[in-house]
Write a protein that holds these residues in place. Structure first.
Motif, PDB file in Angstrom:
ATOM      1  N   ALA A 163      51.207  41.369 -16.766  1.00 60.20           N
ATOM      2  CA  ALA A 163      51.107  42.820 -16.979  1.00 60.20           C
ATOM      3  C   ALA A 163      51.245  43.603 -15.670  1.00 60.20           C
ATOM      4  N   ARG A 164      50.663  43.082 -14.587  1.00 63.87           N
ATOM      5  CA  ARG A 164      50.723  43.767 -13.304  1.00 63.87           C
ATOM      6  C   ARG A 164      51.487  42.951 -12.242  1.00 63.87           C
ATOM      7  N   GLY A 165      52.253  41.990 -12.700  1.00 62.99           N
ATOM      8  CA  GLY A 165      53.033  41.159 -11.784  1.00 62.99           C
ATOM      9  C   GLY A 165      54.287  41.871 -11.298  1.00 62.99           C
ATOM     10  N   ILE A 166      54.784  41.437 -10.151  1.00 61.32           N
ATOM     11  CA  ILE A 166      55.832  42.173  -9.440  1.00 61.32           C
ATOM     12  C   ILE A 166      57.161  42.257 -10.194  1.00 61.32           C
ATOM     13  N   ASN A 167      57.465  41.265 -11.014  1.00 62.87           N
ATOM     14  CA  ASN A 167      58.746  41.319 -11.741  1.00 62.87           C
ATOM     15  C   ASN A 167      58.741  42.343 -12.867  1.00 62.87           C
ATOM     16  N   GLY A 168      57.533  42.773 -13.247  1.00 66.28           N
ATOM     17  CA  GLY A 168      57.374  43.552 -14.482  1.00 66.28           C
ATOM     18  C   GLY A 168      56.986  42.596 -15.603  1.00 66.28           C
ATOM     19  N   PRO A 169      56.303  43.131 -16.629  1.00 64.38           N
ATOM     20  CA  PRO A 169      55.847  42.294 -17.747  1.00 64.38           C
ATOM     21  C   PRO A 169      57.054  41.702 -18.481  1.00 64.38           C
ATOM     22  N   VAL A 170      56.969  40.427 -18.807  1.00 66.91           N
ATOM     23  CA  VAL A 170      58.143  39.779 -19.409  1.00 66.91           C
ATOM     24  C   VAL A 170      58.549  40.454 -20.717  1.00 66.91           C
ATOM     25  N   ASP A 171      57.578  40.944 -21.488  1.00 66.43           N
ATOM     26  CA  ASP A 171      57.941  41.608 -22.748  1.00 66.43           C
ATOM     27  C   ASP A 171      58.741  42.886 -22.505  1.00 66.43           C
ATOM     28  N   ASP A 172      58.465  43.565 -21.397  1.00 61.89           N
ATOM     29  CA  ASP A 172      59.244  44.755 -21.058  1.00 61.89           C
ATOM     30  C   ASP A 172      60.636  44.369 -20.555  1.00 61.89           C
ATOM     31  N   LEU A 173      60.706  43.300 -19.767  1.00 60.20           N
ATOM     32  CA  LEU A 173      62.018  42.858 -19.286  1.00 60.20           C
ATOM     33  C   LEU A 173      62.914  42.429 -20.444  1.00 60.20           C
ATOM     34  N   LEU A 174      62.276  41.883 -21.500  1.00 55.80           N
ATOM     35  CA  LEU A 174      63.061  41.431 -22.658  1.00 55.80           C
ATOM     36  C   LEU A 174      63.265  42.531 -23.700  1.00 55.80           C
ATOM     37  N   PHE A 175      62.647  43.683 -23.498  1.00 50.43           N
ATOM     38  CA  PHE A 175      62.752  44.793 -24.468  1.00 50.43           C
ATOM     39  C   PHE A 175      64.211  45.205 -24.732  1.00 50.43           C
ATOM     40  N   PRO A 176      65.052  45.319 -23.675  1.00 54.11           N
ATOM     41  CA  PRO A 176      66.440  45.689 -23.974  1.00 54.11           C
ATOM     42  C   PRO A 176      67.133  44.703 -24.918  1.00 54.11           C
ATOM     43  N   ILE A 177      66.708  43.448 -24.908  1.00 52.30           N
ATOM     44  CA  ILE A 177      67.280  42.460 -25.834  1.00 52.30           C
ATOM     45  C   ILE A 177      66.553  42.527 -27.178  1.00 52.30           C
ATOM     46  N   ASN A 178      65.229  42.390 -27.137  1.00 57.33           N
ATOM     47  CA  ASN A 178      64.474  42.282 -28.391  1.00 57.33           C
ATOM     48  C   ASN A 178      64.529  43.561 -29.218  1.00 57.33           C
ATOM     49  N   HIS A 179      64.370  44.685 -28.544  1.00 56.62           N
ATOM     50  CA  HIS A 179      64.388  45.978 -29.244  1.00 56.62           C
ATOM     51  C   HIS A 179      65.810  46.522 -29.317  1.00 56.62           C
TER      52      HIS A 179
ATOM     53  N   SER B 227      61.159  54.971  -5.120  1.00 60.50           N
ATOM     54  CA  SER B 227      60.072  54.517  -4.234  1.00 60.50           C
ATOM     55  C   SER B 227      59.381  53.262  -4.769  1.00 60.50           C
ATOM     56  N   TYR B 228      60.185  52.220  -5.003  1.00 63.17           N
ATOM     57  CA  TYR B 228      59.583  50.946  -5.422  1.00 63.17           C
ATOM     58  C   TYR B 228      58.675  50.418  -4.320  1.00 63.17           C
ATOM     59  N   ARG B 229      57.636  49.714  -4.722  1.00 62.94           N
ATOM     60  CA  ARG B 229      56.707  49.128  -3.749  1.00 62.94           C
ATOM     61  C   ARG B 229      57.322  47.893  -3.092  1.00 62.94           C
ATOM     62  N   MET B 230      57.189  47.785  -1.779  1.00 59.98           N
ATOM     63  CA  MET B 230      57.618  46.593  -1.049  1.00 59.98           C
ATOM     64  C   MET B 230      56.773  45.390  -1.489  1.00 59.98           C
ATOM     65  N   GLN B 231      57.398  44.258  -1.679  1.00 58.18           N
ATOM     66  CA  GLN B 231      56.626  43.080  -2.057  1.00 58.18           C
ATOM     67  C   GLN B 231      55.615  42.691  -0.985  1.00 58.18           C
ATOM     68  N   ASN B 232      56.068  42.686   0.267  1.00 57.89           N
ATOM     69  CA  ASN B 232      55.223  42.160   1.341  1.00 57.89           C
ATOM     70  C   ASN B 232      54.516  43.263   2.131  1.00 57.89           C
ATOM     71  N   GLY B 233      54.312  44.422   1.491  1.00 58.34           N
ATOM     72  CA  GLY B 233      53.689  45.546   2.179  1.00 58.34           C
ATOM     73  C   GLY B 233      52.195  45.648   1.971  1.00 58.34           C
ATOM     74  N   GLY B 234      51.611  44.717   1.246  1.00 57.12           N
ATOM     75  CA  GLY B 234      50.159  44.725   1.061  1.00 57.12           C
ATOM     76  C   GLY B 234      49.708  45.131  -0.336  1.00 57.12           C
ATOM     77  N   ASP B 235      50.603  45.631  -1.167  1.00 56.06           N
ATOM     78  CA  ASP B 235      50.204  46.069  -2.516  1.00 56.06           C
ATOM     79  C   ASP B 235      50.010  44.902  -3.479  1.00 56.06           C
ATOM     80  N   TYR B 236      50.683  43.794  -3.202  1.00 54.60           N
ATOM     81  CA  TYR B 236      50.636  42.647  -4.107  1.00 54.60           C
ATOM     82  C   TYR B 236      49.835  41.513  -3.476  1.00 54.60           C
ATOM     83  N   ILE B 237      49.119  40.791  -4.313  1.00 56.09           N
ATOM     84  CA  ILE B 237      48.347  39.635  -3.856  1.00 56.09           C
ATOM     85  C   ILE B 237      49.281  38.418  -3.792  1.00 56.09           C
ATOM     86  N   VAL B 238      49.254  37.703  -2.689  1.00 54.76           N
ATOM     87  CA  VAL B 238      50.061  36.493  -2.523  1.00 54.76           C
ATOM     88  C   VAL B 238      49.215  35.277  -2.904  1.00 54.76           C
TER      89      VAL B 238
END
Lengths: 260, 260
Positions: A163-179, B227-238
């Motif tokens: 939900a808060r991961g950097i790639n975006g939620p997988v369900d949202d990434l798949l929305f253009p396909i699924n929806h 204004s996407y967040r930088m991955q390695n700028g401190g906003d994301y947990i590694v």
């Protein structure tokens, strides 16, 4: 059930191909009829162009939607490979798509299958447009009553797709396909099956993954589909197709609005 | 500036092609150097397969990421068409993508350009992974310092792509491209230029649209990127790459979280 599997991976010794065998065997064990469109094996042509419309005069510019509509309506107006896929889709009552997520989307070969097979007059541009309804789409359409399931592999970590991961939620990434592709054309879309970190799986992890997938396949006819809102069910204003003001969600923006 | 235009439309008499001419002329009038990859004109091969890796032994299964990495690192390890596109990308300081939105995504030919050209070791799988950073991606990477702009056409209505429109917000639909492909590889990504209802444009509307596009091109070097967040700028947990708990947004879920 009659199940069509659409498979998009160039390598038979891949995880996607191994999971395809898991799906196939489980479906056959349950007594279902299965047909497969193995896009790499049949050398699927991905790029839509004027060769897709054999009856389009050379003198005429290619307008994709209108060429597609005329091609679909005319005898020999589309190529045989496209008609064969349309026939398989009409035959099936369930369609399973198996592919690796490359750059957060389908591989080109599968996108090209959609671009070419989902003709105007067949998969879009259908149904009446009036002050109550805006054509047969999003919950209605040629594939109404059929089910669709994505079986996706990715090298990335599940957390990166959370939900808060950097790639975006997988369900949202798949929305253009699924929806946007499957629900649009009428399918009941099942929650996707996603396998993560697939380059690192050992044998134990593969068996656990295969077991989960078998369970999803065994329950494919009874799993609740994603509860996307019907376009013509009253939630959207015609013709702007904007959600009614009184429909609110915990999430004021984004794709989740379009689920009940 | 050195600008690469990547164009994906099968018809020279299309609106996409007309808008390509608008972009080209405006860039040339401003004195920029321009190169174009007209994917249909060069007969771009879309489907990644083992022919992409001429030095991969036939006895060896195709593992796409690792074949891609080895191919990229070896002399003649990739095909000439792919190397030529990589060279153009390295040459450019700005890249403009012009394509019609088909099924809420790129046409297959453009997806195939990404799948094949964005090799492992070049566009992904680069940089150090440790407890402070997770490789060079999302704001860092091979294209850092370059700008990217999508110029997209769609037959649909603007309202249907609005914040509460049925298709989903256009910025979210383009997120897998803008964030997942372009920002991932280091580009500063400009807000997209989207033309709606393109099948219905009359001449006056076309000129108004062309004027707007010219303005976007004139300001391409100074427009603020998304204004996407930088991955390695401190906003994301590694290494989970999940946003820190204290980072909140009006929108508790969805892609907007990844913008400042």
């Amino acid at each position: 059930m009659r199940v069509l599997i659409v498979l998009a991976h160039p390598e038979r010794q891949s995880l996607t191909a191994a999971l395809n065998q898991v799906v196939l065997k489980e479906l056959e064990a349950e007594g279902h009829e299965v047909r497969t469109s193995d896009l790499y094996a049949i050398g699927w042509k991905s790029n839509i162009d004027r060769h897709d419309f054999p009856r389009l005069p050379n003198s005429q510019p290619l307008r994709v939607a209108s060429a597609s509509r005329h091609g679909y309506e005319e005898t020999h107006g589309l190529t045989e490979d496209v008609r064969a896929e349309q026939d398989k889709l009409l035959w099936a009552d369930t369609v399973v798509f198996q592919f690796p997520l490359w750059w957060f989307a389908m591989p080109a070969i599968l996108k090209g299958w959609v671009d070419r097979v989902f003709s105007c007059g067949f998969a879009y541009g259908v149904g009446e447009h009036n002050d109550k309804r805006w054509g047969d789409r999003y919950g209605e359409g040629v594939f109404a009553g059929k089910r669709a399931l994505l079986v996706v592999t990715t090298g990335g970590w599940a957390e990166h797709y959370s939900a808060r991961g950097i790639n975006g939620p997988v369900d949202d990434l798949l929305f253009p396909i699924n929806h946007g592709i499957l629900f649009y054309t009428g399918f009941d879309v099942l929650p996707p099956f996603v396998a993560y970190r697939v380059d690192r799986l050992d044998e134990t992890e593969f068996h656990a993954l295969a077991d989960k997938l078998r369970e999803r396949i065994r329950t494919i006819a009874v799993t609740n589909p994603i509860s996307y809102r019907m376009q013509n069910g009253g939630d959207y204003i015609v013709p702007s197709m904007v959600l009614r003001d009184d429909i609110q969600s915990a999430n004021p923006l984004g794709f989740q609005l379009h689920q009940i």
